[in-house]
Design a protein around this motif. Structure first.
Motif, PDB file in Angstrom:
ATOM      1  N   ILE A 120     -14.720  -2.511 -15.854  1.00  0.00           N
ATOM      2  CA  ILE A 120     -14.887  -1.056 -15.908  1.00  0.00           C
ATOM      3  C   ILE A 120     -15.549  -0.714 -17.232  1.00  0.00           C
ATOM      4  O   ILE A 120     -15.010  -1.018 -18.299  1.00  0.00           O
ATOM      5  N   PRO A 121     -16.731  -0.114 -17.210  1.00  0.00           N
ATOM      6  CA  PRO A 121     -17.438   0.210 -18.459  1.00  0.00           C
ATOM      7  C   PRO A 121     -16.677   1.236 -19.291  1.00  0.00           C
ATOM      8  O   PRO A 121     -15.971   2.101 -18.745  1.00  0.00           O
ATOM      9  N   VAL A 122     -16.829   1.131 -20.612  1.00  0.00           N
ATOM     10  CA  VAL A 122     -16.121   1.997 -21.551  1.00  0.00           C
ATOM     11  C   VAL A 122     -17.117   2.763 -22.413  1.00  0.00           C
ATOM     12  O   VAL A 122     -18.090   2.195 -22.919  1.00  0.00           O
ATOM     13  N   ILE A 123     -16.863   4.059 -22.580  1.00  0.00           N
ATOM     14  CA  ILE A 123     -17.633   4.899 -23.494  1.00  0.00           C
ATOM     15  C   ILE A 123     -16.642   5.513 -24.477  1.00  0.00           C
ATOM     16  O   ILE A 123     -15.633   6.097 -24.060  1.00  0.00           O
ATOM     17  N   THR A 124     -16.888   5.358 -25.782  1.00  0.00           N
ATOM     18  CA  THR A 124     -15.995   5.934 -26.784  1.00  0.00           C
ATOM     19  C   THR A 124     -16.498   7.303 -27.223  1.00  0.00           C
ATOM     20  O   THR A 124     -17.701   7.543 -27.304  1.00  0.00           O
ATOM     21  N   LEU A 125     -15.550   8.182 -27.517  1.00  0.00           N
ATOM     22  CA  LEU A 125     -15.853   9.559 -27.919  1.00  0.00           C
ATOM     23  C   LEU A 125     -15.255   9.855 -29.285  1.00  0.00           C
ATOM     24  O   LEU A 125     -14.077   9.583 -29.529  1.00  0.00           O
ATOM     25  N   ASP A 126     -16.044  10.404 -30.180  1.00  0.00           N
ATOM     26  CA  ASP A 126     -15.650  10.880 -31.508  1.00  0.00           C
ATOM     27  C   ASP A 126     -15.282   9.755 -32.460  1.00  0.00           C
ATOM     28  O   ASP A 126     -15.756   9.701 -33.583  1.00  0.00           O
ATOM     29  N   ARG A 127     -14.414   8.830 -32.017  1.00  0.00           N
ATOM     30  CA  ARG A 127     -14.023   7.689 -32.842  1.00  0.00           C
ATOM     31  C   ARG A 127     -14.489   6.405 -32.151  1.00  0.00           C
ATOM     32  O   ARG A 127     -14.360   6.275 -30.937  1.00  0.00           O
ATOM     33  N   SER A 128     -14.973   5.471 -32.935  1.00  0.00           N
ATOM     34  CA  SER A 128     -15.514   4.234 -32.356  1.00  0.00           C
ATOM     35  C   SER A 128     -14.423   3.198 -32.154  1.00  0.00           C
ATOM     36  O   SER A 128     -13.286   3.360 -32.593  1.00  0.00           O
ATOM     37  N   ALA A 129     -14.766   2.121 -31.476  1.00  0.00           N
ATOM     38  CA  ALA A 129     -13.884   0.969 -31.295  1.00  0.00           C
ATOM     39  C   ALA A 129     -14.447  -0.195 -32.099  1.00  0.00           C
ATOM     40  O   ALA A 129     -15.641  -0.479 -32.035  1.00  0.00           O
ATOM     41  N   GLU A 130     -13.588  -0.878 -32.837  1.00  0.00           N
ATOM     42  CA  GLU A 130     -14.021  -1.987 -33.672  1.00  0.00           C
ATOM     43  C   GLU A 130     -14.062  -3.314 -32.915  1.00  0.00           C
ATOM     44  O   GLU A 130     -14.459  -4.329 -33.469  1.00  0.00           O
ATOM     45  N   GLY A 131     -13.621  -3.309 -31.677  1.00  0.00           N
ATOM     46  CA  GLY A 131     -13.644  -4.534 -30.881  1.00  0.00           C
ATOM     47  C   GLY A 131     -13.783  -4.220 -29.409  1.00  0.00           C
ATOM     48  O   GLY A 131     -13.641  -3.073 -28.978  1.00  0.00           O
ATOM     49  N   GLY A 132     -14.084  -5.242 -28.613  1.00  0.00           N
ATOM     50  CA  GLY A 132     -14.314  -5.039 -27.194  1.00  0.00           C
ATOM     51  C   GLY A 132     -15.752  -4.616 -26.946  1.00  0.00           C
ATOM     52  O   GLY A 132     -16.499  -4.309 -27.880  1.00  0.00           O
ATOM     53  N   GLU A 133     -16.130  -4.597 -25.691  1.00  0.00           N
ATOM     54  CA  GLU A 133     -17.504  -4.234 -25.316  1.00  0.00           C
ATOM     55  C   GLU A 133     -17.570  -2.773 -24.892  1.00  0.00           C
ATOM     56  O   GLU A 133     -16.911  -2.355 -23.941  1.00  0.00           O
ATOM     57  N   VAL A 134     -18.353  -1.999 -25.636  1.00  0.00           N
ATOM     58  CA  VAL A 134     -18.483  -0.562 -25.378  1.00  0.00           C
ATOM     59  C   VAL A 134     -19.898  -0.256 -24.918  1.00  0.00           C
ATOM     60  O   VAL A 134     -20.871  -0.700 -25.542  1.00  0.00           O
ATOM     61  N   LEU A 135     -20.010   0.498 -23.835  1.00  0.00           N
ATOM     62  CA  LEU A 135     -21.311   0.853 -23.273  1.00  0.00           C
ATOM     63  C   LEU A 135     -22.071   1.818 -24.177  1.00  0.00           C
ATOM     64  O   LEU A 135     -23.267   1.661 -24.424  1.00  0.00           O
ATOM     65  N   SER A 136     -21.363   2.828 -24.701  1.00  0.00           N
ATOM     66  CA  SER A 136     -22.010   3.840 -25.531  1.00  0.00           C
ATOM     67  C   SER A 136     -20.958   4.535 -26.383  1.00  0.00           C
ATOM     68  O   SER A 136     -19.766   4.531 -26.059  1.00  0.00           O
ATOM     69  N   HIS A 137     -21.406   5.126 -27.491  1.00  0.00           N
ATOM     70  CA  HIS A 137     -20.514   5.867 -28.380  1.00  0.00           C
ATOM     71  C   HIS A 137     -21.099   7.254 -28.607  1.00  0.00           C
ATOM     72  O   HIS A 137     -22.243   7.396 -29.043  1.00  0.00           O
ATOM     73  N   VAL A 138     -20.321   8.283 -28.290  1.00  0.00           N
ATOM     74  CA  VAL A 138     -20.753   9.672 -28.440  1.00  0.00           C
ATOM     75  C   VAL A 138     -19.965  10.295 -29.586  1.00  0.00           C
ATOM     76  O   VAL A 138     -18.736  10.382 -29.530  1.00  0.00           O
ATOM     77  N   ALA A 139     -20.658  10.711 -30.643  1.00  0.00           N
ATOM     78  CA  ALA A 139     -19.927  11.240 -31.805  1.00  0.00           C
ATOM     79  C   ALA A 139     -20.862  11.952 -32.755  1.00  0.00           C
ATOM     80  O   ALA A 139     -22.077  11.758 -32.741  1.00  0.00           O
ATOM     81  N   SER A 140     -20.258  12.754 -33.610  1.00  0.00           N
ATOM     82  CA  SER A 140     -20.983  13.319 -34.745  1.00  0.00           C
ATOM     83  C   SER A 140     -21.202  12.208 -35.761  1.00  0.00           C
ATOM     84  O   SER A 140     -20.513  11.187 -35.740  1.00  0.00           O
ATOM     85  N   ASP A 141     -22.145  12.417 -36.663  1.00  0.00           N
ATOM     86  CA  ASP A 141     -22.339  11.487 -37.772  1.00  0.00           C
ATOM     87  C   ASP A 141     -21.327  11.862 -38.847  1.00  0.00           C
ATOM     88  O   ASP A 141     -21.567  12.728 -39.684  1.00  0.00           O
ATOM     89  N   ASN A 142     -20.161  11.215 -38.806  1.00  0.00           N
ATOM     90  CA  ASN A 142     -19.077  11.593 -39.699  1.00  0.00           C
ATOM     91  C   ASN A 142     -19.375  11.296 -41.158  1.00  0.00           C
ATOM     92  O   ASN A 142     -18.863  11.972 -42.055  1.00  0.00           O
ATOM     93  N   VAL A 143     -20.193  10.276 -41.424  1.00  0.00           N
ATOM     94  CA  VAL A 143     -20.581   9.996 -42.809  1.00  0.00           C
ATOM     95  C   VAL A 143     -21.405  11.170 -43.346  1.00  0.00           C
ATOM     96  O   VAL A 143     -21.152  11.677 -44.449  1.00  0.00           O
ATOM     97  N   ALA A 144     -22.366  11.618 -42.552  1.00  0.00           N
ATOM     98  CA  ALA A 144     -23.192  12.762 -42.964  1.00  0.00           C
ATOM     99  C   ALA A 144     -22.341  14.013 -43.153  1.00  0.00           C
ATOM    100  O   ALA A 144     -22.573  14.806 -44.076  1.00  0.00           O
ATOM    101  N   GLY A 145     -21.341  14.193 -42.285  1.00  0.00           N
ATOM    102  CA  GLY A 145     -20.463  15.354 -42.419  1.00  0.00           C
ATOM    103  C   GLY A 145     -19.635  15.296 -43.689  1.00  0.00           C
ATOM    104  O   GLY A 145     -19.438  16.313 -44.371  1.00  0.00           O
ATOM    105  N   GLY A 146     -19.127  14.103 -44.030  1.00  0.00           N
ATOM    106  CA  GLY A 146     -18.384  13.939 -45.272  1.00  0.00           C
ATOM    107  C   GLY A 146     -19.253  14.216 -46.488  1.00  0.00           C
ATOM    108  O   GLY A 146     -18.809  14.828 -47.470  1.00  0.00           O
ATOM    109  N   GLU A 147     -20.502  13.760 -46.410  1.00  0.00           N
ATOM    110  CA  GLU A 147     -21.451  14.027 -47.500  1.00  0.00           C
ATOM    111  C   GLU A 147     -21.717  15.526 -47.628  1.00  0.00           C
ATOM    112  O   GLU A 147     -21.801  16.070 -48.737  1.00  0.00           O
ATOM    113  N   MET A 148     -21.840  16.183 -46.491  1.00  0.00           N
ATOM    114  CA  MET A 148     -22.081  17.624 -46.474  1.00  0.00           C
ATOM    115  C   MET A 148     -20.945  18.374 -47.181  1.00  0.00           C
ATOM    116  O   MET A 148     -21.172  19.268 -48.015  1.00  0.00           O
ATOM    117  N   ALA A 149     -19.712  17.976 -46.865  1.00  0.00           N
ATOM    118  CA  ALA A 149     -18.548  18.606 -47.500  1.00  0.00           C
ATOM    119  C   ALA A 149     -18.506  18.286 -48.986  1.00  0.00           C
ATOM    120  O   ALA A 149     -18.239  19.163 -49.825  1.00  0.00           O
TER     121      ALA A 149
END
Length: 306
Positions: A120-149
């Motif tokens: 069963i394919p997996v898509i992660t949202l907002d937070r990524s997975a550090e292991g396993g096979e993920v089809l796609s990751h949908v999220a904001s660029d949290n590094v850029a957001g931290g820099e912005m703040a």
């Protein structure tokens, strides 16, 4: 034509018109058993005790309805073991795709691997997975957001001052990335990060942790919280103390936007949780319709200051 035939003809037209009108509803198309024609998508969400993720769920539900898919949503209650149990449940239900908003980016590997083993394919949202096979990751660029703040705080303080950082759930990619971006922004300035403590993305913990920091630190110029819930908790502690300290959050929830508008909070980084949810479902639908999808699907950010 006889009166009887005329009545029958008119009745037939009315039945036809009613049938057409009934077909114009907004419900998802279903098969003979009442199931959505597109199939079923599962969503294991980290918690529904947070306005951000409630909005993410709403976006996913709306997209699923529009696209003709059933969406099964399971709340992991910020517990990685519950998350694993939820994914096991979705695997047993034989959903077509599993969307996961991880509690912890490292701990979620077991859940992702379970889905992988079931093909069963997996898509992660907002937070990524550090292991396993993920089809796609949908999220904001949290590094850029931290820099912005961080850049906002540097500018507001004139490049110097004492700042407290309230961190999110240890191990969550969003916490790591937002912290990384923030430290990128303040590095090389005279900003002194005098405390970095976790409050687990929770408002009550943000209040408690900030109360302790206020007791320990006589001079604090600003607080950067990895999410708005912690920022609002910190704000409550600061207001109770009577001290004047700038607070910057992340997520732009309704409560945070109101606090910024009122001037009690200085700023918050705006994500688009509903869009993250809807893009997750749309990506799952694209995959199931044999369309190519990107490994990373970014969602824009902006700084809210008024």
């Amino acid at each position: 034509m006889s009166s009887l035939k005329k009545l029958l003809a008119v009745g037939g037209i009315l039945v036809l018109l009613l049938g057409v009108m009934a077909g114009c509803g907004e419900e998802a198309p279903t098969d003979e058993e009442g199931e959505a024609e597109g199939g079923t998508i599962g969503l294991a969400i980290s918690t529904l005790n947070n306005p951000f993720f409630v909005t993410l769920e709403e976006g996913a539900k709306e997209a699923a309805e529009d696209l003709g898919y059933d969406l099964v949503v399971l709340d992991s209650q910020d517990d990685s073991s519950q998350e694993l149990s939820n994914v096991e449940d979705l695997v047993q239900q034989e959903v077509s795709v599993i969307l996961i908003n991880p509690v912890d980016s490292d701990a979620v590997e077991s859940a992702v691997s379970m889905a992988n083993d079931a093909d069963i394919p997996v898509i992660t949202l907002d937070r990524s997975a550090e292991g396993g096979e993920v089809l796609s990751h949908v999220a904001s660029d949290n590094v850029a957001g931290g820099e912005m703040a961080g850049e906002f705080i540097v500018d507001e303080l004139g490049g110097e001052g004492k700042v407290v950082e309230l961190e999110g759930v240890p191990g969550a990619s969003a916490a790591r990335d937002r912290g990384e971006g923030f430290h990128n922004a303040v590095e090389g300035t005279d900003i002194d990060v005098i405390a970095s403590q976790t409050a687990n993305f929770d408002r009550q913990e943000g209040l408690s942790v900030m109360e302790n920091i206020l007791e320990a630190e006589e001079e604090i110029d600003a607080v950067f919280a990895h999410n708005d819930e912690m920022a609002l908790g910190a704000l409550q502690a600061i207001e109770s103390s009577g001290r004047d300290i700038m607070v910057v959050g992340f997520d732009a929830t309704d409560d945070a936007r109101e606090a910024v508008s009122e001037g009690s909070m200085a700023a918050t980084v705006a994500q688009q949780p509903a869009l993250i949810g809807s893009l997750g479902v749309e990506s799952a639908a694209d995959y199931l319709e044999d369309e190519e999808i990107e490994e990373y699907i970014p969602v824009d950010l902006e700084l809210v200051t008024e």
